[in-house]
Enzyme design. Structure first.
Site, PDB file in Angstrom:
ATOM      1  CE  LYS A 120      42.015  36.514  49.557  1.00 37.50           C
ATOM      2  NZ  LYS A 120      40.990  36.312  50.359  1.00 37.50           N
TER       3      LYS A 120
HETATM    4  C1  LIG Z   1      40.071  35.232  50.434  1.00 34.13           C
HETATM    5  C2  LIG Z   1      39.169  34.524  51.399  1.00 34.13           C
HETATM    6  C3  LIG Z   1      38.813  33.235  51.366  1.00 34.13           C
HETATM    7  C4  LIG Z   1      38.798  32.342  50.006  1.00 34.13           C
HETATM    8  O1  LIG Z   1      40.084  31.864  49.692  1.00 34.13           O
HETATM    9  P1  LIG Z   1      40.330  31.390  48.204  1.00 34.13           P
HETATM   10  O2  LIG Z   1      41.953  31.209  48.200  1.00 34.13           O
HETATM   11  O3  LIG Z   1      39.851  32.342  46.994  1.00 34.13           O
HETATM   12  O4  LIG Z   1      39.326  30.120  47.984  1.00 34.13           O
HETATM   13  C5  LIG Z   1      38.216  32.679  52.356  1.00 34.13           C
HETATM   14  N1  LIG Z   1      38.356  33.307  53.596  1.00 34.13           N
HETATM   15  C6  LIG Z   1      38.515  34.475  53.634  1.00 34.13           C
HETATM   16  C7  LIG Z   1      38.509  35.388  54.901  1.00 34.13           C
HETATM   17  C8  LIG Z   1      39.288  35.097  52.567  1.00 34.13           C
HETATM   18  O5  LIG Z   1      39.934  36.553  52.588  1.00 34.13           O
END
Ligand SMILES: *Cc1c(COP(=O)(O)O)cnc(C)c1O
Length: 476
Positions: A120
């Site tokens: 993120k």
């Molecule tokens: C947020 C997240 C996901 C999922 O991503 P999306 O964009 O919600 O599909 C997968 N792995 C980690 C470690 C995350 O923080």
């Protein structure tokens, strides 16, 4: 380039106009009115670019209301090796999202080398700089209110810390996050970051955010904003690393690659879809879920059946514990020929707590044209995959990436490189690694002792009025 709503009833707006908001007024999500196209000649020119040049080249096609020099500066300040510093031995931090070859044709694409060790950061760091820039231009401020069970909140805080014109109020369930995640957030000492530990569970936090957002008067008076996963700029930022990964493992544009994406809200893999629509030669987009498998169910059957939070499993890949994929509507908009009326019809069912089935009118048959396939994973698979990856390649992966790798292997074909998106580093989920491997994962040296740093947070009851009062007291 204007942005239109998936539900077809909102005016088209520019990038900066949609940057700070959430849903369109008609309840839809913003999408580019047409996808910019990269030709074979464009791809050849982009092939040798570093991350910053690539990011600028792609984003400048999606953003037309920020002067070129300013956008360039924002990109250059965001994607620096010092920010994405947690590269593995042998990886070059300058690559920002370096790859790691596990065996011939099978790679990790490391998206988690940023400050909070999860993917993120890739988008959130850009958002922090974009917010500061656009707010200054407009002479405005914003007070971001969010609820987190871990990754989103910390990524938002590290992106917004110290930014002019931005305050962050982040609710998290008191004593329910891992020690590492808690320390990561609560050790921030920046004046504009406010951690509120709510006596309750994550859903209580989310309910408070909803209650505040539904109080339109309060929201307007106190300039309450959000950085949720449906924000278009986050998706746009994520498009870049699909290109970067593609160029890293191919030598010319006639080759295709596949991406396997650990998925929850469908934000990450949605960016892969956008990259493909912009001309990136993608073979498959592999959607990997954990036990919360609504997306896998859709891609196998054509039925989208979101589940309530009471039916969401708590798993060892917790950042994918989502049963309503908030970005999924973006793909369905494209799938149904960008027909806003059709999307409204489908989501009137979802918003009423129901499901929809795309078999009847032939739409589901078209899913394959977009390269999507899927699979799901469970706790035993994760443990097994982490063990196996350690034994076979000497590489420790986290639980979310393990879900991605497990499903990737089910969809691999001999001559197409497969990139598994590494969405978190194992240091973030120590307990699961200890369970799988019998020892802790390596932690980056600069994060040793994180749990011992002084923490700054407020413990509060799950009381909306009290939290509103806290916000007001800390912005005026
Ligand atoms: C947020 C997240 C996901 C999922 O991503 P999306 O964009 O919600 O599909 C997968 N792995 C980690 C470690 C995350 O923080």
């Amino acid at each position: 380039m204007k942005y239109i709503s998936t539900r077809g009833l909102s005016p088209a707006l520019s990038f900066s106009e949609i940057l700070l908001g959430g849903l369109a007024p008609d309840g839809g999500l913003y999408m580019p009115e047409a996808y910019p196209q990269f030709s074979a000649a464009d791809l050849s020119a982009m092939r040798g670019m570093n991350y910053r040049d690539l990011a600028y080249t792609i984003l400048s096609r999606l953003v037309d209301d920020i002067p070129a020099a300013d956008l360039r500066d924002i990109v250059d300040r965001t994607y620096r090796a010092e920010v994405y510093a947690f590269a593995r031995p042998g990886q070059n931090a300058e690559d920002i999202t370096p790859t790691l070859e596990l065996e011939q044709g099978l790679y990790l694409l490391s998206l988690s080398n940023g400050p909070t060790l999860a993917f993120k950061d890739m988008a959130m760091q850009l958002l922090g700089n974009l917010f500061e820039y656009v707010l200054a231009k407009k002479g405005e401020t914003t007070n971001i209110l969010g609820a987190t069970s871990g990754d989103t909140g910390s990524a938002a805080e590290y992106a917004m810390r110290g930014k002019q014109g931005v305050n962050v109020f982040m609710l998290s369930p008191h004593q329910k996050m891992s020690r590492f995640q808690t320390a990561q957030m609560f050790s921030l000492q920046d004046e504009n970051i406010h951690n509120i530990a709510v006596r309750g569970v994550f859903d209580d936090c989310q309910d408070i955010v909803k209650a505040v957002s539904n109080d339109h008067q309060f929201k307007a008076n106190h300039k309450i904003g959000a950085v949720n996963s449906i924000n278009w700029a986050r998706v746009a930022a994520q498009v870049v690393y699909y290109f970067k990964g593609y160029f890293a493992v191919t030598s010319d544009n006639s080759q295709k690659v596949s991406f396997a994406v650990p998925s929850g809200n469908f934000g990450n893999v949605c960016a892969g879809h956008v990259a493909r629509m912009m001309g990136l030669p993608v073979d498959k987009l592999v959607v990997a879920t954990n036990e919360n498998d609504v997306l896998d169910e859709f891609f196998r059957t054509g039925v989208y059946r979101p589940r309530g939070s009471a039916n969401t499993y708590h798993t060892s890949s917790p950042s994918m514990d989502i049963s309503k994929a908030s970005n999924f509507e973006r793909f369905v908009f494209d799938l149904v020929g960008r027909d806003g009326a059709k999307v409204r019809e489908l989501w009137s069912k979802v918003d009423a707590g129901g499901a929809f089935d795309l078999n009847a009118d032939g739409w589901f048959a078209k899913v394959a044209d977009y390269g999507f396939v899927s699979g799901s994973s469970n706790h035993a698979h994760r443990m097994q995959t982490i063990k196996q990856t350690q034994a076979q390649y000497g590489v420790t992966i986290d639980t979310h990436t393990a879900d991605g790798l497990k499903v990737a292997l089910e969809h691999r074909s001999a001559d197409t490189p497969m990139l598994v998106l590494e969405t978190a580093l194992p240091a973030k989920f120590e307990d699961a690694i200890v369970e799988a491997l019998g020892h802790k994962p390596q932690r980056p040296a600069s994060l040793e002792g994180l749990e011992q740093l002084p923490q700054r947070f407020e413990v509060m009851d799950a009381d909306t009025d009290a939290i509103k009062a806290f916000i007001v007291a800390h912005i005026e």
